[in-house]
Motif scaffolding. Structure first.
Motif, PDB file in Angstrom:
ATOM      1  N   LEU A  34       8.815   4.519   5.909  1.00 21.40           N
ATOM      2  CA  LEU A  34       9.298   5.710   6.613  1.00 21.40           C
ATOM      3  C   LEU A  34       8.392   6.116   7.766  1.00 21.40           C
ATOM      4  O   LEU A  34       8.828   6.790   8.684  1.00 21.40           O
ATOM      5  N   GLY A  35       7.119   5.787   7.692  1.00 22.00           N
ATOM      6  CA  GLY A  35       6.182   6.159   8.745  1.00 22.00           C
ATOM      7  C   GLY A  35       5.583   7.540   8.587  1.00 22.00           C
ATOM      8  O   GLY A  35       4.488   7.796   9.051  1.00 22.00           O
ATOM      9  N   SER A  36       6.294   8.439   7.918  1.00 25.28           N
ATOM     10  CA  SER A  36       5.794   9.785   7.649  1.00 25.28           C
ATOM     11  C   SER A  36       6.695  10.428   6.597  1.00 25.28           C
ATOM     12  O   SER A  36       7.770   9.918   6.298  1.00 25.28           O
ATOM     13  N   GLY A  37       6.225  11.539   6.062  1.00 27.59           N
ATOM     14  CA  GLY A  37       7.021  12.240   5.060  1.00 27.59           C
ATOM     15  C   GLY A  37       6.144  12.880   4.006  1.00 27.59           C
ATOM     16  O   GLY A  37       4.978  13.203   4.254  1.00 27.59           O
ATOM     17  N   ARG A  38       6.698  13.054   2.817  1.00 29.43           N
ATOM     18  CA  ARG A  38       5.979  13.646   1.682  1.00 29.43           C
ATOM     19  C   ARG A  38       5.185  12.553   0.975  1.00 29.43           C
ATOM     20  O   ARG A  38       5.762  11.613   0.430  1.00 29.43           O
ATOM     21  N   PRO A  39       3.855  12.661   0.939  1.00 33.09           N
ATOM     22  CA  PRO A  39       3.049  11.587   0.354  1.00 33.09           C
ATOM     23  C   PRO A  39       3.183  11.479  -1.165  1.00 33.09           C
ATOM     24  O   PRO A  39       3.385  12.474  -1.856  1.00 33.09           O
ATOM     25  N   LEU A  40       3.028  10.266  -1.648  1.00 35.73           N
ATOM     26  CA  LEU A  40       3.079   9.972  -3.073  1.00 35.73           C
ATOM     27  C   LEU A  40       2.018  10.739  -3.851  1.00 35.73           C
ATOM     28  O   LEU A  40       2.297  11.325  -4.902  1.00 35.73           O
ATOM     29  N   PHE A  41       0.791  10.750  -3.344  1.00 28.50           N
ATOM     30  CA  PHE A  41      -0.324  11.347  -4.071  1.00 28.50           C
ATOM     31  C   PHE A  41      -1.413  11.683  -3.054  1.00 28.50           C
ATOM     32  O   PHE A  41      -2.240  10.836  -2.727  1.00 28.50           O
ATOM     33  N   PRO A  42      -1.423  12.915  -2.544  1.00 28.42           N
ATOM     34  CA  PRO A  42      -2.295  13.239  -1.411  1.00 28.42           C
ATOM     35  C   PRO A  42      -3.738  13.577  -1.773  1.00 28.42           C
ATOM     36  O   PRO A  42      -4.316  14.525  -1.248  1.00 28.42           O
ATOM     37  N   ARG A  43      -4.328  12.819  -2.665  1.00 30.81           N
ATOM     38  CA  ARG A  43      -5.736  12.981  -3.020  1.00 30.81           C
ATOM     39  C   ARG A  43      -6.361  11.596  -3.115  1.00 30.81           C
ATOM     40  O   ARG A  43      -5.675  10.599  -3.315  1.00 30.81           O
ATOM     41  N   ARG A  44      -7.689  11.555  -3.050  1.00 33.16           N
ATOM     42  CA  ARG A  44      -8.420  10.292  -3.179  1.00 33.16           C
ATOM     43  C   ARG A  44      -8.702  10.060  -4.663  1.00 33.16           C
ATOM     44  O   ARG A  44      -9.483  10.801  -5.263  1.00 33.16           O
ATOM     45  N   TYR A  45      -8.058   9.047  -5.243  1.00 30.59           N
ATOM     46  CA  TYR A  45      -8.235   8.729  -6.660  1.00 30.59           C
ATOM     47  C   TYR A  45      -8.326   7.231  -6.845  1.00 30.59           C
ATOM     48  O   TYR A  45      -7.671   6.463  -6.125  1.00 30.59           O
ATOM     49  N   ASP A  46      -9.131   6.824  -7.821  1.00 29.52           N
ATOM     50  CA  ASP A  46      -9.140   5.434  -8.251  1.00 29.52           C
ATOM     51  C   ASP A  46      -8.186   5.317  -9.430  1.00 29.52           C
ATOM     52  O   ASP A  46      -8.171   6.180 -10.323  1.00 29.52           O
ATOM     53  N   LEU A  47      -7.415   4.236  -9.429  1.00 30.42           N
ATOM     54  CA  LEU A  47      -6.439   3.972 -10.475  1.00 30.42           C
ATOM     55  C   LEU A  47      -6.712   2.591 -11.053  1.00 30.42           C
ATOM     56  O   LEU A  47      -7.323   1.748 -10.397  1.00 30.42           O
ATOM     57  N   ALA A  48      -6.244   2.368 -12.263  1.00 28.74           N
ATOM     58  CA  ALA A  48      -6.361   1.050 -12.883  1.00 28.74           C
ATOM     59  C   ALA A  48      -4.961   0.549 -13.221  1.00 28.74           C
ATOM     60  O   ALA A  48      -4.214   1.226 -13.939  1.00 28.74           O
TER      61      ALA A  48
END
Length: 184
Positions: free
Chosen positions: A143-157
């Motif tokens: 989309l190039g822009s819009g509502r972000p999936l998860f707007p924080r810095r996180y590490d995931l496994a």
């Protein structure tokens, strides 16, 4: 019992476009009973939580033409706005998710809590230590822009992957907030 963020995103990480449209999602093919499908997921859900934008999207799209509220389980809308719930199963909440932990887990009655959306609300649950995993179906569209999936810095496994129709499906556990390299 777990707090789970189950959603779909575009390949470039957006839940909706700049106008809160999900047309990109509703045109993608899915397999009934495919990997990480909604029906299997929802069978383990005891309550749903969402932000105002998600709630409004449901009102505008899922309840069109007089359809009833789509969830028969207890549903909670986190917002600072004054709204009148459209169903008896909806409760409006304000404030930090941690302040409502007991209410949400009690309403789930031993089942999981579904953090429906949006991304900012899911991040607030993560910051409160109340997000166990993210189950994300990734669509082959940008989309190039819009509502972000998860707007924080996180590490995931990464815990699990699969394919459902056009979607790459992934389940992640949360490791923790990601610190800038200068702080490591």
């Amino acid at each position: 019992m777990a707090f789970r963020y189950y959603t779909a995103t575009t390949l470039d990480g957006y839940l909706a476009d700049d106008h809160d449209s999900l047309d990109w999602l509703l045109t993608q093919p899915l397999e009934d009973g495919g990997a990480m499908n909604y029906d299997d997921f929802f069978a383990g859900i005891g309550t749903a939580v969402m932000g105002y934008t998600t709630y409004q999207w449901l009102l505008d799209n899922e309840m069109a033409d007089g359809k009833p509220w789509p969830y028969e389980i207890p549903s909670f809308v986190f917002t600072h706005r004054t709204i009148t719930p459209v169903a008896d199963s909806i409760t409006v909440l304000d404030g930090d998710p941690a302040g409502h932990r007991d209410l949400l887990t009690g309403a789930a009655a031993g089942k999981d809590v579904w953090v429906v959306g949006g991304g900012d609300l899911a991040a607030q649950f993560a910051e409160a230590g109340m997000l166990d995993d993210m189950i994300v179906s990734i669509a082959p569209v940008t989309l190039g822009s819009g509502r972000p999936l998860f707007p924080r810095r996180y590490d995931l496994a990464l815990q699990e992957v699969g394919r459902n129709g056009a979607f790459l499906c992934a389940r992640y556990s949360l490791v923790g907030a990601r610190k800038p390299l200068a702080e490591v």
